[in-house]
Structures are given as C-alpha cells and as structure tokens.
Design an enzyme around this catalytic site. Structure first.
Site, PDB file in Angstrom:
ATOM      1  N   GLU A   1     -12.407  -1.771  12.188  1.00  0.00           N
ATOM      2  CA  GLU A   1     -12.453  -1.142  10.867  1.00  0.00           C
ATOM      3  C   GLU A   1     -13.609  -1.670  10.024  1.00  0.00           C
ATOM      4  OE1 GLU A   1      -8.813  -1.539   8.644  1.00  0.00           O
ATOM      5  OE2 GLU A   1      -9.651  -0.614   6.858  1.00  0.00           O
TER       6      GLU A   1
ATOM      7  N   ASP B   1      -8.368  -8.991   4.527  1.00  0.00           N
ATOM      8  CA  ASP B   1      -8.123  -7.803   5.332  1.00  0.00           C
ATOM      9  C   ASP B   1      -9.160  -7.646   6.438  1.00  0.00           C
ATOM     10  OD1 ASP B   1      -7.013  -5.494   6.186  1.00  0.00           O
ATOM     11  OD2 ASP B   1      -7.394  -4.326   4.381  1.00  0.00           O
TER      12      ASP B   1
ATOM     13  N   GLU C   1       0.826  -1.215   0.000  1.00  0.00           N
ATOM     14  CA  GLU C   1       0.000   0.000   0.000  1.00  0.00           C
ATOM     15  C   GLU C   1       0.858   1.262   0.000  1.00  0.00           C
ATOM     16  OE1 GLU C   1      -2.714  -0.641   3.330  1.00  0.00           O
ATOM     17  OE2 GLU C   1      -4.020  -1.845   2.052  1.00  0.00           O
TER      18      GLU C   1
HETATM   19  C1  GCV Z   1      -2.457   0.694   8.338  1.00  0.00           C
HETATM   20  C2  GCV Z   1      -6.035  -2.002   5.593  1.00  0.00           C
HETATM   21  C3  GCV Z   1      -6.428  -0.696   6.202  1.00  0.00           C
HETATM   22  C4  GCV Z   1      -5.261   0.270   6.226  1.00  0.00           C
HETATM   23  C5  GCV Z   1      -4.104  -0.394   6.997  1.00  0.00           C
HETATM   24  C6  GCV Z   1      -3.763  -1.698   6.270  1.00  0.00           C
HETATM   25  C7  GCV Z   1      -2.661  -2.463   6.971  1.00  0.00           C
HETATM   26  O1  GCV Z   1      -5.790  -1.877   4.231  1.00  0.00           O
HETATM   27  O2  GCV Z   1      -7.511  -0.157   5.512  1.00  0.00           O
HETATM   28  O3  GCV Z   1      -5.672   1.451   6.878  1.00  0.00           O
HETATM   29  O4  GCV Z   1      -2.989   0.438   7.061  1.00  0.00           O
HETATM   30  O5  GCV Z   1      -4.890  -2.517   6.237  1.00  0.00           O
HETATM   31  O6  GCV Z   1      -2.984  -3.392   7.677  1.00  0.00           O
HETATM   32  O7  GCV Z   1      -1.494  -2.144   6.783  1.00  0.00           O
END
Ligand code: GCV
Length: 647
Positions: free
Chosen positions: A368, A340, A261
């Site tokens: 989340e 995720d 990411e």
């Molecule tokens: C900290 C998901 C979340 C991101 C997070 C990522 C991760 O994609 O939406 O906010 O980033 O996981 O675990 O690194």
C-alpha cells in the site's frame, strides 16, 4: 493453469525430488498430499523416505509442524510427528534440491518459531465503489470471488495453498477486515462459500479464518444490540459459531476490526475492547478457535489544529490498560508500527506493553505505502529489523519472541493476476514472509536467494546477480526517494500512491509532518511533545526522547527539528533530503538497467511485465525526487550544496 505463472514452484523446482525413488509412510489427508506431490510409485529401495513417527498421538519435540532431516547410507529421511510436519519436511527437501541428496547429514531438527503464520486477505465479494474488489490490492481481483459470487473453479486456490504451504504459512483469513454488507453474510447464509474455500486450503494444512462484523447480531441476527454484556447477543455468537464448526470442523476463528475507521465495536455500548473480544473468544473456545482482535483503533476524525492528539499513541492508550483482561484464545493483532505500514516506523510500543496478552504482529505484504507492486521493494529486510528488535533493550526478548504465542500475520499481496502479485518480484515478499514467520532470525538475503532459486531454477549466475542487485537494497532505495527520516505519508490521499507532500497535512486522518519555513517533523517527546516516547520501556524511551540519540532514520518521527540540524551521519537534515532523493531516483534507474541486461533470460511474458513496472518505477521515483526536493527548497530557501537541479 494456462496463462498463470507458476510462481516459485515451477516443475523444474522439483527436478531433484522427482528423479529419486521415494517412499511415503503414514496416513491422512496431508500425507496423501505429500504422496500426490512426489508423484512416484512407492519404492522398496527408496532414496528419499518421508515418514510419520510411529505414534503420532504423542507429540514430542517436533510438535504439529516440525520435522527432522537426516541423510545416511544413501537415504534422505524426513520424520515428523504430525502430518503437517511431513508436508513442511517435503518442501524443505524441494528447497534443498540436489543438496538434499549429497553428503551425509546428521539429524537436523526443524520447527517453526511462530505457531500461527497467517495471511490476511482484504478481499471483498463485491467490487467496492472506491476500493475495488481487493482493498489495497495491486494484483487484480480476488482469488476466491468473482462477479459477486464464489468462483466456479477454485483450482487456483489450491495452487495458492500449495505456494503458501511451501513457505510455511498455515492460516488464511479470506475476507476484508472492513466487513461490508454482502461480506457479513459469509458468517451465516453464505457460509457454504467459506467451506468450499476451506476445502481447497485444507489439503495443504491451512486453516481458514473469517473477518466478521462486530455488529453481526444486529446486521444478521435482527437483534437490537451487539452489546457484549447482552445475553441475547452473546448467545447469538455462540449459536452462530457452533454452526460454523458444524460446517467447517477445522475452522480457525475470527478476525475483527472494531471501532476503527467506521467499523462498529464495543465502544458503542460503553464496553472495553477486552469485553468485546472475550465475547467472541467465549463463543470460539469450545471448538478450539481463536479471535484475532486488531489493535488498529484510533480517531480518524482528528482536527489538524489540535496538537494534543497523536495517532501514534492511540493503540497503546486503548490497549495497554487492558493487559491481562483478554481470554487465552483472544489474540491481539498489532500492526508492527504505531501508524500504518509506512516505509519506516519505529516498532509499536504495544508489543512491549502486553505481557499478559497473546499478541500477533501484523505486517503488510501488499505494498500500500511501498510502491503498490509497481515498484521493486523487497520488504524482508524491514520485517527482519522489526522481528529482531528488542523492545526492552539488549538481552530482552525480540519482537518475534513476544509474538510467539499469537503469531505473525501479513496482509496478502496476491490476487488473480497471472503473476499472482502484479509485480513478478513482489512474490518474493509473500515467500519471505512465510520463511521469516518460520525462522525470524533467517537472513533476508539468504531467503531471497532461496526464492530466486525456486522461481528461476535454471537461473544463470548473471540473472541471479542481477536480481540481487535489484532487490537486496530496494526497500532502502524506496525509502530514499519517498518521505524522509521516518516522517511518513506525503502520499496522495486515498490512493496512497505517488507524492503529495501536503496531501494529508490538513486532513482529519492524524498523519502530519508539520513542515514550515524553519523545520519539519513531529515532536513526540515527553519534554515538549505528545509524550509518545513515554510509551516505550527503557532504553528506548530515552533513546527516542533525545535528538542526540534518536536514530537518524526515525528522527522526524520523534522530533521537530530545524533544517540545519546536523544528523548523526554528519549531514544536515535539508542536505540529507536532497542527497537521498537524488540518490534514490538514480538507484531506481539502475534497477531498471540491471534488468534490461538480463530480461531476455526469462520468458517474454515475465520480461514484458517487468519492463512495464520498471518504467513506471523510474518515472515515479523522479516525480517523488522533484516534488520532495522542490517542496523543501521552497519552504526552507536552503540551496543544494551540490548545486543540482531543483525546481
Ligand atoms: C482495511 C489503512 C488502509 C485501509 C485498511 C486499514 C486497516 O488505513 O488504508 O485500507 O483497511 O489500514 O488496516 O484496517
């Protein structure tokens, strides 16, 4: 602490201990913490004795964290071989309350199943323009930083440490794995802030870890490269790490999100993740530190038209070939599912694929994808399923055992909110995480009962029952009104709250459900799909491969099926979608009703917060119900067999 709810350790929770004569034997920081906790003058005729074993240098069966409990001749005794064990023994007595001082008890041995029980904060120093201060945080700002600087008053960090220690947590990573420009400096010129936080965590036996940017040699060191084979980059990590340990001698180690990411990583230099992780592990090894290297590596710039790329495959494809190549102090930190932190996912196949690597399993306490601490969603039953899952089938090791050498990690759900976690009931997730990391076989509902008892020490049977009615099955309730049968996502992009069935369908993130007029789900079979089922050992490779044996709750994760497909439950997929969504939204309303009968039994501050959250849950659950049902009705044209209202 004015204005802050004491969470599960109000003064009343200590009544049984505080009314006893106590003696504490031993020396050291953590023993002093225990002494301060019991707040009693040493007594020559104690009813509770907490002592370090005579020769703490020789750690035997109890190890660093274990203790024994015994009651005989009117005296309750806790004995530990190391100071942390004494602290955990003390909190065990608090949990038992009067029961610790009743009938005689033969010697019981208590030891944690997992050595490292860690909470990862996704806290930023600064307020990030999109994510806010705490990424995916639903409990206010950071407990550590405020307005770009370390908080002047860190006393709440100490209270937090106390809460964590009381449920057995012994490690905290204090900053976000997405390490932005400001936060990168915590490793070098802002290290003093890390040391100050560590000083508040240390008295409760908690080691401090730091998320670091893989590109630090460039970003902080001014070097031209962060290549793990470059001697200058390697030396930069060695020197920098030495300085960290000079400042914080009991520093735990690093957490790294690399090539994920947008974070930098070893791929930029054509190096493997083992090489990347080992560079940091080598820098940490002389000081006894570990690197937690995250396996969350996938292509987030996917083309939805490309059916050959499957995000679920990514972690295994990247890491399984590297098994055996990681140093002993490099711990591969694997999200519990392949995607995720969805409400329902299979267990990640990486966990079975790395017998020669130390693994840690990562859970998400911050909600989340499970209602963002506005919905009641007690996650311990899900975590318990994960921890008990046997990736090699019956008789093989459970996930908790496979993670034994690395640890269990939860992304934190706490912030500077007066209730710590936004939703007062979300505290139970943090508590249950610690307890499951100590004893993964523990019953999640017993843990919940324990949490209720500690949080509301004067709870009437009516309040206790209402909380169980609201929380016991709340994860499954949440699942019922959101994405069906393991298909996942269907949330609003970016924010991840509320329904948007096609929100991610044509996006680059690799999270698709492929619904059309005939059917829904992702074909991950070896026969006709992405081949993901082949990443599992038997029996799961075959169990998941066949629609006949795949568990209903994961059907759409593994298979694309017609709406008329009959589930093992006997219902069709479409009818199941309608039924669960009507039921789930009704259950959300029942959760609110259960509270309205008991809300007056707690303080009005808690009651007010609860009512506000429960109203939102009921509204949101109805929105989910109507959008999901309407979407699938319009796609399939199949009416609800029970003739209920679908728009
Ligand atoms: C900290 C998901 C979340 C991101 C997070 C990522 C991760 O994609 O939406 O906010 O980033 O996981 O675990 O690194």
């Amino acid at each position: 602490m004015t204005g802050v709810h004491p969470a599960w350790l109000p003064a009343e929770a200590f009544r049984a201990v505080n009314s006893r004569r106590v003696a504490v034997h031993g020396e050291g920081l953590l023993v002093d913490t225990v002494r301060a906790e019991v707040a009693a003058a040493e007594s020559s005729s104690p009813e509770l004795v907490l002592s370090l074993a005579a020769s703490p240098g020789s750690r035997g069966v109890l190890g660093d964290d274990g203790f024994t409990l015994e009651r005989a001749d009117g005296v309750t005794r806790i004995v530990a071989e190391a100071p942390a064990g004494l602290l955990y023994g003390f909190f065990h007595v608090v949990r038992l309350g009067e029961a610790a001082f009743g009938a005689d008890r033969p010697v019981e041995v208590h030891r944690p199943a997992l050595r490292r029980r860690m909470v990862d904060h996704w806290d930023n120093v600064d307020i990030h323009p999109i994510m806010g201060q705490v990424e995916r945080g639903y409990a206010g700002g950071s407990l550590f930083w405020e307005r770009g600087a370390l908080r002047a008053d860190l006393s709440r960090v100490r209270d937090y440490a106390r809460l964590l220690a009381s449920c057995g947590i012994n490690a905290v990573a204090i900053n976000n794995v997405n390490v932005h420009r400001t936060e990168a400096h915590l490793l070098t010129d802002r290290l003093g802030e890390v040391a100050a936080i560590a000083a508040h965590l240390r008295p409760y036996g908690i080691r401090t870890h730091l998320s670091v940017n893989f590109a630090s040699p460039i970003v902080l060191g001014g070097l031209a490269t962060a290549d793990p084979r470059d001697p200058a980059a390697r030396q930069w990590w060695e020197v920098t790490t030495r300085r960290v340990y000079e400042t914080i001698p009991d520093f735990g180690g690093y957490v790294v999100k690399a090539d994920s990411e947008g974070q930098s990583g070893p791929f930029a230099y054509g190096r493997s993740h083992a090489e990347g992780a080992n560079m940091l592990a080598d820098a940490l090894a002389p000081h006894g530190g570990v690197v937690h290297w995250r396996a969350f590596v996938y292509n987030h710039r996917q083309d939805w038209r490309d059916r050959s790329t499957d995000r679920a495959r990514a972690a295994y494809d990247h890491f399984a070939p590297l098994d055996g190549q990681f140093r002993d102090n490099a711990i591969l930190q694997v999200k519990h599912g392949p995607m995720d932190f969805q409400t329902r996912e299979p267990v990640s196949p990486v966990i079975a694929a790395m017998p020669g690597t130390r693994l840690a399993v990562e859970l998400q306490a911050t909600q989340e994808y499970t209602g963002q601490q506005r919905h009641v969603c007690y996650l311990a039953p899900m975590w318990s399923e994960v921890l008990r899952f046997q990736p090699h089938g019956d008789g093989g090791p459970a996930v908790a055992t496979l993670a034994g050498s690395g640890g269990l990690v939860a992304v934190s759900n706490a912030g500077d909110d007066p209730f710590w976690t936004g939703h007062p009931l979300a505290q139970a997730n943090l508590y249950a995480f610690g307890r499951l990391a100590w004893a993964p076989d523990a019953d999640p509902l017993t843990i919940l009962d324990e949490w209720i008892g500690l949080t509301f020490p004067d709870a009437t049977p009516q309040l206790r029952q209402a909380l169980h009615a609201m929380m016991d099955d709340s994860w499954r309730t949440y699942e019922r009104y959101t994405a069906p049968l393991g298909v996942g996502f269907m949330v609003r992009p970016g924010r991840h709250y509320g329904p948007d069935v096609d929100g991610y369908e044509y996006s680059p993130w690799g999270t698709y459900h492929f619904a059309d007029r005939d059917g829904v789900g992702v074909d991950r079979t070896r026969a006709t799909g992405t081949g993901y089922t082949g990443q599992y050992p038997q029996p799961w490779a075959d169990t998941y491969e066949s629609v006949d044996t795949c568990p209903d709750e994961l059907l759409l994760f593994f298979h694309h099926v017609p709406y008329g497909h009959v589930l093992r439950s006997g219902s069709t997929v479409i009818q199941h979608i309608y039924d669960t969504h009507f039921a789930g939204a009704d259950e959300a309303a029942q959760i609110r009703d259960a509270w309205s009968a008991v809300g007056h039994l707690v303080g009005s501050d808690v009651d007010d917060r609860m009512r506000e959250r429960l109203d939102e849950q009921v509204r949101s659950a109805a929105e989910w119900r109507d959008q999901i049902n309407t979407y699938f009705y319009r796609k399939s044209g199949v009416p609800d067999a029970k003739g209920r209202r679908i728009y």
